[in-house]
Design an enzyme around this catalytic site. Structure first.
Site, mmCIF file in Angstrom:
data_model
loop_
_atom_site.group_PDB
_atom_site.id
_atom_site.type_symbol
_atom_site.label_atom_id
_atom_site.label_comp_id
_atom_site.label_asym_id
_atom_site.label_seq_id
_atom_site.Cartn_x
_atom_site.Cartn_y
_atom_site.Cartn_z
ATOM 1 C CE LYS A 209 53.581 82.707 58.021
ATOM 2 N NZ LYS A 209 54.693 83.643 58.112
ATOM 3 N NE ARG B 101 55.179 83.122 65.549
ATOM 4 C CZ ARG B 101 53.873 82.948 65.596
ATOM 5 N NH1 ARG B 101 53.268 82.805 66.757
ATOM 6 N NH2 ARG B 101 53.173 82.925 64.478
ATOM 7 C CE LYS C 276 53.153 86.496 63.953
ATOM 8 N NZ LYS C 276 54.421 86.356 63.191
ATOM 9 C CD GLU D 59 45.291 84.626 50.894
ATOM 10 O OE1 GLU D 59 46.036 85.212 50.098
ATOM 11 O OE2 GLU D 59 44.835 85.169 51.919
ATOM 12 C CE LYS E 146 56.130 79.523 57.682
ATOM 13 N NZ LYS E 146 56.463 80.868 57.980
ATOM 14 C CB SER F 36 60.751 76.220 63.447
ATOM 15 O OG SER F 36 59.476 76.785 63.744
ATOM 16 C CE1 TYR G 162 64.909 77.263 60.192
ATOM 17 C CE2 TYR G 162 62.904 75.962 59.932
ATOM 18 C CZ TYR G 162 63.527 77.170 60.131
ATOM 19 O OH TYR G 162 62.773 78.305 60.268
HETATM 20 C C1 PBG Z 1 57.008 85.405 59.778
HETATM 21 C C2 PBG Z 1 57.566 84.076 59.470
HETATM 22 C C3 PBG Z 1 57.335 82.958 60.268
HETATM 23 C C4 PBG Z 1 58.040 81.909 59.678
HETATM 24 C C5 PBG Z 1 58.669 82.389 58.526
HETATM 25 N N1 PBG Z 1 58.353 83.753 58.409
HETATM 26 C C6 PBG Z 1 56.601 82.810 61.535
HETATM 27 C C7 PBG Z 1 55.289 83.452 61.728
HETATM 28 O O1 PBG Z 1 54.526 83.647 60.790
HETATM 29 O O2 PBG Z 1 54.975 83.748 62.868
HETATM 30 C C8 PBG Z 1 58.047 80.530 60.245
HETATM 31 C C9 PBG Z 1 59.194 79.661 59.896
HETATM 32 C C10 PBG Z 1 59.285 78.435 60.718
HETATM 33 O O3 PBG Z 1 58.470 78.172 61.637
HETATM 34 O O4 PBG Z 1 60.210 77.705 60.454
HETATM 35 N N2 PBG Z 1 57.003 86.345 58.824
#
Ligand code: PBG
Length: 338
Positions: free
Chosen positions: A202, A212, A231, A247, A262, A288, A327
């Site tokens: 990720k 968010r 992050k 990982e 991701k 998203s 989505y």
């Molecule tokens: C956080 C989490 C995130 C998403 C899924 N779980 C965002 C982040 O890491 O800040 C993102 C999903 C998306 O953008 O559709 N645990």
């Protein structure tokens, strides 16, 4: 075995196999079906639907509506739903105390969905960020994300989700060692069949922006302590590939049944390499921001939205993914003729 040498043109005319739909269908190498989709869904604590401004077509759903959506998923042939919580800001704290609350909106949604459509798999995110005032996935100690303290909280959260009936736990926090801790805890607590899909590779990505917004995430860099503004100390550097393989290898060794890469489209090279290196079911999350880009361009008439959706989803299959968290799941499944 290497393929025989190509015949030269004009014996070889590659366009011959593209001349009509029937032959294109016949020689197609990968096929997208509703069974490739995991529906990404947001649940909130209130009643009714609350549209997400940055994600046209996506709303936060009430628990009741989640149950209805599960029935719809079953009808559309979508095998699973990934559920994410929107929590009222006033109920969050720096420790993410509500993350493991058995009376919370996630366990209530899981129960309602499993009651309404037990044939649909339910996947829960294991991470603290929807519940923390500062929006981080981990606990903060002296201004830094504290790995091992966070794991304890994640295990409590994951066990609660399993107890509520979740079929798949999907840790999205990127702490080191959380898969092994969670697997061990599930075994000892009598949940040997609960699956783990780790967000293994990720990346610290700009493409999570609308999410968010959707879950009402706390603002990074704010809060009672000196909180990190991004992050990057736990999510991966977008420049890295070898690290992604490490990982993934680590998470499989610790007991992950499936792994995830991701974001999605910008990271198809990673999907491909993970599939080739490990041969485990590998999923991609069309996040998203990817959703928002296609929707925005479609709304402006800059591209054909429906075609862009199916093409992007097919690209994941071509890269070797077992499936896609998206989505677009209901919209795509409808187009796929379910
Ligand atoms: C956080 C989490 C995130 C998403 C899924 N779980 C965002 C982040 O890491 O800040 C993102 C999903 C998306 O953008 O559709 N645990």
């Amino acid at each position: 075995m290497s393929p025989p040498p190509l015949a030269p043109y004009p014996a070889l005319r590659l366009r011959r196999l593209r001349q009509a739909d029937w032959i294109r269908r016949l020689v197609r190498e990968t096929v997208l079906t509703p069974a490739d989709l995991i529906w990404s869904m947001v649940v909130h604590e209130g009643e009714g639907e609350v549209p997400v401004a940055s994600m046209p077509g996506v709303s936060r759903l009430s628990v009741k509506d989640c149950a209805r959506a599960a029935v719809e998923a079953r009808r559309l042939g979508i095998p699973a739903i990934a559920i994410f919580p929107h929590i009222d800001g006033a109920r969050k704290d720096a420790e993410g105390s509500l993350a493991a609350d058995p009376g919370g909106v996630i366990p209530r949604a899981v129960k309602a969905m499993k009651d309404a459509a037990p044939e649909v798999g339910i996947m829960c995110d294991v991470a603290l960020d929807p519940f923390t005032t500062h929006g981080h996935d981990g606990l903060i100690r002296s201004g830094r994300i504290a790995n091992d303290a966070t794991i304890e909280r994640l295990v409590a959260q994951g066990l609660m989700q399993a107890q509520a009936g979740a079929d798949i736990l999907a840790p999205s926090d990127m702490m080191d060692g959380r898969i092994g801790a969670l697997r061990g805890a599930l075994e000892s607590a009598g949940h040997p069949d609960v699956m783990i899909m780790s967000y293994a590779a990720k990346y610290a990505s700009a493409f999570y922006g609308p999410y968010r917004d959707a879950i009402g995430s706390g603002k990074l860099g704010s809060g009672p302590e000196d909180n990190p503004a991004d992050k990057k100390t736990y999510q991966m550097d977008p420049a890295n590939t070898e690290e992604a393989l490490r990982e993934v290898g680590l998470d499989i060794a610790e007991g992950a049944d499936m792994v995830m890469v991701k974001p999605g489209l910008p990271y198809l090279d990673i999907v491909r390499r993970v599939v080739e290196a490990y041969r485990v079911p590998t999923f991609a999350f069309q996040v998203s921001g990817e959703y928002a880009m296609i929707k925005a361009a479609g709304a402006n008439g800059w591209l054909d939205e429906d075609r862009a959706i199916l093409e992007s989803l097919s690209a994941f299959k071509r890269a070797g993914a077992a499936g896609v968290i998206t989505y677009f799941a209901p919209q795509a499944a409808r187009m796929l003729g379910a």
